[in-house]
Design a protein around this motif. Structure first.
Motif, PDB file in Angstrom:
ATOM      1  N   ARG A  42       0.826  -1.211   0.000  1.00  0.00           N
ATOM      2  CA  ARG A  42       0.000   0.000   0.000  1.00  0.00           C
ATOM      3  C   ARG A  42       0.864   1.266   0.000  1.00  0.00           C
ATOM      4  O   ARG A  42       0.551   2.243  -0.680  1.00  0.00           O
ATOM      5  N   ALA A  43       1.970   1.251   0.750  1.00  0.00           N
ATOM      6  CA  ALA A  43       2.822   2.437   0.859  1.00  0.00           C
ATOM      7  C   ALA A  43       3.897   2.494  -0.210  1.00  0.00           C
ATOM      8  O   ALA A  43       4.562   3.524  -0.352  1.00  0.00           O
ATOM      9  N   GLY A  44       4.094   1.411  -0.939  1.00  0.00           N
ATOM     10  CA  GLY A  44       5.129   1.405  -1.969  1.00  0.00           C
ATOM     11  C   GLY A  44       6.530   1.376  -1.396  1.00  0.00           C
ATOM     12  O   GLY A  44       7.432   2.017  -1.944  1.00  0.00           O
ATOM     13  N   VAL A  45       6.726   0.647  -0.284  1.00  0.00           N
ATOM     14  CA  VAL A  45       8.040   0.544   0.339  1.00  0.00           C
ATOM     15  C   VAL A  45       8.394  -0.935   0.472  1.00  0.00           C
ATOM     16  O   VAL A  45       7.602  -1.821   0.156  1.00  0.00           O
ATOM     17  N   ASP A  46       9.617  -1.176   0.941  1.00  0.00           N
ATOM     18  CA  ASP A  46      10.043  -2.556   1.161  1.00  0.00           C
ATOM     19  C   ASP A  46       9.358  -3.123   2.395  1.00  0.00           C
ATOM     20  O   ASP A  46       8.869  -2.390   3.267  1.00  0.00           O
ATOM     21  N   GLY A  47       9.347  -4.437   2.485  1.00  0.00           N
ATOM     22  CA  GLY A  47       8.661  -5.094   3.593  1.00  0.00           C
ATOM     23  C   GLY A  47       9.281  -4.813   4.936  1.00  0.00           C
ATOM     24  O   GLY A  47       8.575  -4.662   5.943  1.00  0.00           O
ATOM     25  N   ALA A  48      10.610  -4.766   5.016  1.00  0.00           N
ATOM     26  CA  ALA A  48      11.278  -4.537   6.293  1.00  0.00           C
ATOM     27  C   ALA A  48      10.894  -3.184   6.872  1.00  0.00           C
ATOM     28  O   ALA A  48      10.630  -3.061   8.081  1.00  0.00           O
ATOM     29  N   THR A  49      10.860  -2.162   6.034  1.00  0.00           N
ATOM     30  CA  THR A  49      10.487  -0.834   6.519  1.00  0.00           C
ATOM     31  C   THR A  49       9.072  -0.827   7.065  1.00  0.00           C
ATOM     32  O   THR A  49       8.798  -0.269   8.131  1.00  0.00           O
ATOM     33  N   ALA A  50       8.144  -1.455   6.351  1.00  0.00           N
ATOM     34  CA  ALA A  50       6.765  -1.520   6.829  1.00  0.00           C
ATOM     35  C   ALA A  50       6.677  -2.291   8.139  1.00  0.00           C
ATOM     36  O   ALA A  50       5.945  -1.902   9.057  1.00  0.00           O
TER      37      ALA A  50
END
Length: 611
Positions: A42-50
């Motif tokens: 949803r945020a368009g970021v990598d999984g670790a950051t989320a």
């Protein structure tokens, strides 16, 4: 584990990005990882950051699990960095060399795609693993002296014409000496020369006053209506907050930042504290689930100023855009989204957006009421007008949103200037950048007692003089960059503010004596009454410039109950004058002293958020 269970685990892992999938075999709940993967998409970021910013997993636990998956050691706070690892230029790579005898030759604190690349790598030496915050702290410790020197002296080394130190140059001292020497010459000159000089000064002052008189005539443009951007389209946004002895307001500040309407996975919040401030460090450590912010400890060094602390943190900023808040701030939740939309729709030369600062503890005292009026005049009337006219804008020090690349191109803040905001606003204009208006507010707390107010305002006035000294070294260059109107506006807003405050009690006394104690000339000719008429116009224009922006600011905010207090502003500006004189004295005695304002003392709050 049964075959069916292993098959289910594999199916779940296949639905996860690589930087999350390995955690299935580390015993992390698949449901937690699937939630993080959904947030990442949803945020368009990598999984670790989320995963980390949502509080679903602690940073240290994640990187320990990554080290186990890679079969390499995890290193904690006592990183054995090699001597040549002490370079903050390694921050972007997230790596550093380790000293001989360490468990590995180098250490990595990977983010985003770098994690997946490490997991896919099957040959070659693997680094030891640590968490990004641990690596940042270790690099700052090991290169503390170099980082402190860069934060304090970087601007002077790269752009000495923009740095305050070492103060006035010989040409400025000569000009100042000639100006003082001219005073007795003018006083001893014939009456027509005295009259001409006085008329010239009056006209110049009237021209500078015209900015404050014209600004209320301009209605600021409202925030453009735009469709709500998808989270994936939003840029990463860095939030910098410099804290010193602010343990009292840390819980309120964290709550205010947590309410920002911006995907947490796209937020890069950094609190900068001093090494000798354990109370503030403890208050930040007590915040539950702090995975969405990082604490940066500024290495010891001089000067002990807010701009030096911000310069320490600037190399760590990951955001495309960056905003500075103060410890006591409560920003409107939609600020970051609105600023990102304004940046996206404006020219790249719009390098900064200035938000509206609003005093919230107005009812604490007569002083906070006048402070509220002053801020209403400045941020609701004058700054939007200067921005619309594309004239230099002295920034407000907080709620200033930047394009990070432009801020770095200007070498950050001047650590030796105690009003780094006004200085940076003029530097932006001199470099050809524009400051836009962000019509959203940030609530602030004003000092309610004369002593703290006077110390704060003395610092501001001292910094305005420092800014004037810095940017008057090359007047022809400034005229070429700003143009006549821009130079006049800059002079009116920075040195004009100080000169007006210094002269205010003298002019009020002279005006009272001139208009009350001496009769008007009997001669009705123009020549006999020209100076008297000009002085009267200037007197009335000065009071109008003082009161009208505050009245208009009150009307725009619908603060009808504050309007009667406008009449107290002439008394309030006597205190401003005292601060200006104290600022001159402090400029000589302690030019880099930062008069700290204590926060968290508000007795009242219009919004209910400061108490």
């Amino acid at each position: 584990m049964s075959f069916e269970a292993r098959s289910a685990f594999r199916a779940q892992a296949l639905a996860l990005p690589p930087d999350l999938a390995f955690l299935v075999w580390q015993g992390v709940s698949p449901d937690r990882l699937l939630r993080a993967a959904a947030q990442a998409r949803r945020a368009g970021v990598d999984g670790a950051t989320a995963l980390l910013t949502s509080g679903l997993m602690a940073e240290e636990a994640y990187y320990r699990a990554l080290a186990r998956a890679l079969g390499t050691p995890y290193l904690g706070p006592d990183l054995p960095l090699a001597s040549d690892a002490c370079h903050l230029s390694r921050l972007a790579a997230g790596t550093a060399l380790l000293e001989p005898g360490a468990p590995a030759s180098w250490v990595a604190a990977p983010r985003g795609p770098a994690i997946a690349r490490l997991l896919r790598r099957e040959d070659g030496p693997r680094p030891a693993i640590t968490a990004p915050s641990v690596l940042h702290a270790a690099l700052l410790r090991s290169s503390g002296e170099a980082a402190a020197r860069e934060a304090a002296e970087g601007l002077e080394r790269r752009a000495p014409a923009w740095a305050f130190r070492p103060g006035p140059d010989p040409a400025q001292w000569l000009a100042l000496g000639l100006a003082f020497a001219a005073v007795p010459l003018v006083l001893g000159a014939p009456a027509w020369i005295q009259a001409g000089c006085l008329a010239l000064l009056n006209l110049l002052f009237l021209a500078m006053t015209a900015f404050r008189l014209a600004a209320p005539c301009l209605r600021p443009a409202p925030l453009p209506e735009a469709a709500r951007a998808d989270e994936a389209a939003l840029p990463v946004y860095t939030v910098l907050v410099a804290l010193h002895r602010e343990a009292r307001v840390v819980p309120r500040l964290v709550r205010a930042l947590a309410r920002l309407d911006y995907p947490r996975a796209k937020l890069d919040v950094k609190f900068v504290i001093e090494a000798d401030d354990p109370a503030t460090a403890a208050a930040l450590a007590a915040v539950p689930n702090p995975g969405w912010f990082e604490v940066i400890v500024a290495p010891p060094g001089l000067p002990r100023t807010k701009p030096r602390a911000l310069n320490v943190a600037l190399p760590f900023a990951r955001g495309e855009h960056l905003v500075v808040y103060d410890a006591e701030d409560v920003p409107e939740p939609g600020q970051l989204r609105a600023a990102a939309a304004l940046f996206a729709g404006s020219s790249p030369r719009t390098a900064c957006l200035q938000g509206r600062l609003v005093i919230d503890n107005t009812a604490d005292s007569w002083l906070t009421r006048c402070f509220t009026l002053e801020y209403a005049a400045l941020f609701d009337v004058l700054v939007p007008a200067l921005s619309a006219w594309r004239l230099p804008v002295p920034l407000g020090g907080t709620t200033t949103h930047f394009r990070t690349a432009a801020l770095r191109a200007l070498h950050g803040w001047d650590a030796w200037n105690v009003t780094e905001d006004a200085d940076l606003g003029l530097r932006l204009a001199l470099a050809g950048y524009h400051v836009g208006d962000l019509p959203l507010s940030t609530l602030e707390e004003a000092p309610a007692r004369v002593g703290p107010w006077l110390r704060q305002r003395t610092r501001w006035m001292k910094g305005f003089v420092q800014t004037t000294i810095t940017h008057s070294r090359r007047p022809r260059h400034a005229l070429g960059q700003l143009g006549p109107l821009g130079l006049l506006a800059a002079a009116a807003m920075v040195p004009g503010t100080v000169l007006s405050a210094l002269a205010y009690p003298v002019l009020i006394g002279m005006a009272g004596w001139r208009f009350l104690a001496r009769p008007l000339p009997a001669d009705t000719s123009l020549a006999a009454n020209l100076l008297t008429g000009l002085a009267l116009v200037l007197f009335l224009a000065g009071f109008a410039a003082m009161l009208l922006p505050a009245i208009v600011g009150c009307i725009r905010r619908r603060w009808w109950g504050l309007l009667p207090w406008v009449g107290l502003l002439p008394v309030y500006f006597l205190l401003v004058s005292a601060a200006a004189w104290l600022g001159l004295i402090e400029l000589i005695r302690a030019p880099a002293r930062w008069n700290k304002t204590e926060h968290g003392l508000a007795a009242t709050s219009r919004s209910g958020r400061l108490t």
